[in-house]
Design a protein around this motif. Structure first.
Motif, mmCIF file in Angstrom:
data_model
loop_
_atom_site.group_PDB
_atom_site.id
_atom_site.type_symbol
_atom_site.label_atom_id
_atom_site.label_comp_id
_atom_site.label_asym_id
_atom_site.label_seq_id
_atom_site.Cartn_x
_atom_site.Cartn_y
_atom_site.Cartn_z
ATOM 1 N N ALA A 1 67.736 83.115 44.043
ATOM 2 C CA ALA A 1 68.384 82.602 43.072
ATOM 3 C C ALA A 1 68.797 83.656 41.669
ATOM 4 N N ASP A 2 68.411 84.952 42.052
ATOM 5 C CA ASP A 2 68.570 85.925 41.082
ATOM 6 C C ASP A 2 69.849 86.795 41.341
ATOM 7 N N LEU A 3 70.594 86.053 41.986
ATOM 8 C CA LEU A 3 72.204 86.787 42.374
ATOM 9 C C LEU A 3 73.194 85.928 41.785
ATOM 10 N N ASP A 4 74.112 86.709 41.044
ATOM 11 C CA ASP A 4 75.341 86.060 40.490
ATOM 12 C C ASP A 4 76.412 86.746 41.189
ATOM 13 N N TRP A 5 76.842 86.094 42.141
ATOM 14 C CA TRP A 5 78.017 86.688 43.204
ATOM 15 C C TRP A 5 79.201 86.815 42.495
ATOM 16 N N GLY A 6 79.677 85.858 41.397
ATOM 17 C CA GLY A 6 80.964 85.964 40.664
ATOM 18 C C GLY A 6 81.061 87.136 39.722
ATOM 19 N N GLU A 7 79.898 87.347 39.025
ATOM 20 C CA GLU A 7 79.820 88.327 38.194
ATOM 21 C C GLU A 7 79.284 89.902 38.733
ATOM 22 N N GLN A 8 78.862 89.766 39.964
ATOM 23 C CA GLN A 8 78.206 90.875 40.739
ATOM 24 C C GLN A 8 76.923 91.139 39.724
ATOM 25 N N LEU A 9 76.177 90.351 39.519
ATOM 26 C CA LEU A 9 74.687 90.620 38.708
ATOM 27 C C LEU A 9 73.712 90.297 39.507
ATOM 28 N N VAL A 10 72.506 91.098 39.195
ATOM 29 C CA VAL A 10 71.284 90.847 39.723
ATOM 30 C C VAL A 10 70.360 90.836 38.761
ATOM 31 N N ARG A 11 69.625 89.630 38.642
ATOM 32 C CA ARG A 11 68.354 89.590 37.688
ATOM 33 C C ARG A 11 67.043 90.015 38.335
ATOM 34 N N VAL A 12 66.525 90.755 37.400
ATOM 35 C CA VAL A 12 65.190 91.457 37.723
ATOM 36 C C VAL A 12 64.286 91.288 36.402
ATOM 37 N N PHE A 13 62.936 91.565 36.821
ATOM 38 C CA PHE A 13 61.809 91.140 35.837
ATOM 39 C C PHE A 13 61.214 92.378 35.430
ATOM 40 N N ARG A 14 61.387 93.110 34.239
ATOM 41 C CA ARG A 14 61.106 94.393 33.893
ATOM 42 C C ARG A 14 59.586 94.822 34.562
ATOM 43 N N LYS A 15 59.269 95.962 34.822
ATOM 44 C CA LYS A 15 57.984 96.311 35.147
ATOM 45 C C LYS A 15 57.151 96.460 33.583
#
Length: 449
Positions: A276-290
């Motif tokens: 669910a952390d992929l935005d294919w339209g905007e080509q974004l990846v969601r991460v949770f910072r260390k």
């Protein structure tokens, strides 16, 4: 009479006496590792052998990791500290790291014969001295890596890891022990003074020159912290990047490597990405910072999403939204049938070990983060603030100090070009050619050389 009574004291009473007055008798009960140095008690640090006492084990309760004794019983002082550590919001990885640091400290106390609540700065100092000269324990002896340990790779110009403790490991050990005793000082237990003290300059008030726009930080260096040599970022040249990418054997590996080199995300951050952390339209990846666990959407290159699409097509079964994105290529039976397992950090390191063996290099996943940062910092269209936001640095100075540095190879290349141009320049005839020296002397007030 007092000295006569001292000779009949127990070893523990003798230790207390020597700590109070800085003296010791000729015989001491510290496992043969004690002696007299200039009239003050001192240990033969090199002769101390760290025992393989206890272990760090995973737990099912509130505290995910515990330190246990040889009988498998949790060490109560450590358990209480780690419980408070978890309550302060630290992640399981940090709990595990602190547990191993405290296990080393407990083993050290066993080696020198000191109870944890009677430790002084002498024990902390001697542990630092021991770590500087000791070799790290290994589960199995080196085989192929024996010839390369501690040497410099001729291709990457990176040093191979050896069996010595690094300055950062020593500093981490001091930080763990100091935090442990700070907890017990606050609740009124343990020794009266922290065994890992800070040093403050004379006539110095903490934060006396504090910038109101920055957060307060503890001042004064830890007394026994070694200095860490400043290292430059390990950027991967374009040709070597192409060779590494061509050596990868699966679309999964190509996808995760392409994503890392395009946005500089850390390995642990990428491994935590879900479907669910992929935005294919905007080509974004969601991460949770260390560390902060802050949510952030990072851009990824179109090539990364192409390889990602190919990798997901090879999986066959679609992933659920909460399922980890990166899966093992082979199915394994963990008691519930053949299933793909989430890709962990050790499996990712195995990917790089195969590639490094093929290419004769020693690249790591973190080198991709350095490569992405260097590429972004040298792009005139991106500001330093943009680079800071993508890398997730809390302070702009961190980005500037680490990545706004000249590359040694590029500097050498420009100097070689400069030297070559010096020899290629045509020789200009002297200005005095065709003029009378006496006339020039009158004109300029002296002869020209």
């Amino acid at each position: 009479n007092l000295l006569t009574g001292l000779a009949r004291n127990t070893p523990r009473q003798e230790q207390i006496w020597s700590r109070l007055f800085g003296t010791t008798s000729a015989t001491s009960e510290q496992g043969g590792c004690m002696g007299v140095v200039h009239g003050v008690r001192g240990r033969d640090v090199a002769a101390i052998v760290m025992p393989s006492w206890g272990a760090v084990v995973a737990a099912d309760g509130v505290v995910p990791w515990l330190v246990v004794d040889p009988a498998g019983v949790p060490v109560e002082p450590v358990r209480r500290f780690l419980t408070d550590f978890v309550a302060r919001g630290y992640r399981p990885g940090s709990v595990r790291s602190y547990a191993y640091g405290l296990l080393r400290w407990w083993r050290w106390l066993q080696a020198v014969g000191i109870e944890w609540d009677q430790a002084t700065s002498e024990e902390a100092r001697d542990l630092v001295l021991w770590l500087k000269q000791a070799a790290k324990p290994r589960r199995s002896p080196r085989t192929l890596s024996t010839a390369t340990a501690g040497t410099i790779n001729p291709i990457t110009r990176k040093q191979y890891l050896n069996d010595q403790y690094k300055p950062r490991t020593v500093r981490h050990s001091n930080a763990v022990v100091r935090s442990f005793y700070e907890f017990y000082l606050e609740i009124g237990e343990g020794p009266l003074v922290n065994p890992v003290p800070r040093e403050h300059g004379r006539n110095h008030r903490p934060n006396e020159h504090h910038n109101p726009l920055e957060p307060f930080r503890p001042e004064g260096r830890v007394r026994y912290n070694p200095k860490v040599p400043k290292q430059k970022p390990r950027a991967m040249p374009d040709e070597q990047w192409k060779e590494l990418f061509a050596a990868l054997r699966s679309n999964r590996d190509r996808a995760i490597v392409a994503a890392s080199v395009s946005n500089g995300a850390r390995a642990t951050e990428l491994l935590g990405v879900r479907s669910a952390d992929l935005d294919w339209g905007e080509q974004l990846v969601r991460v949770f910072r260390k560390g902060t666990q802050a949510e952030q959407w990072l851009p990824a290159s179109p090539e990364a999403f192409v390889w990602l699409r190919l990798y997901l097509a090879e999986l066959g079964d679609p992933l659920s939204p909460d399922q980890p994105l990166w899966q093992t290529l082979r199915r394994r039976d963990r008691g519930d049938g053949l299933r793909r397992q989430p890709l962990n950090y050790e499996a990712l390191r195995a990917v790089f070990r195969r590639v490094n063996t093929l290419l004769g290099t020693n690249w790591s996943m973190h080198d991709l983060r350095h490569t992405a940062a260097i590429r972004m910092s040298r792009d005139e269209k991106l500001s330093l603030r943009d680079v800071q936001a993508i890398l997730g640095h809390a302070h702009l100075s961190t980005t500037a100090d680490v990545y706004m540095l000249e590359d040694d190879a590029e500097v050498v290349r420009r100097v070689h070009l400069h030297l070559a141009n010096q020899h290629a320049q045509p020789q200009i005839p002297p200005v005095t050619a065709g003029y009378n020296d006496r006339d020039l002397a009158v004109l300029f007030g002296g002869g020209l050389r």
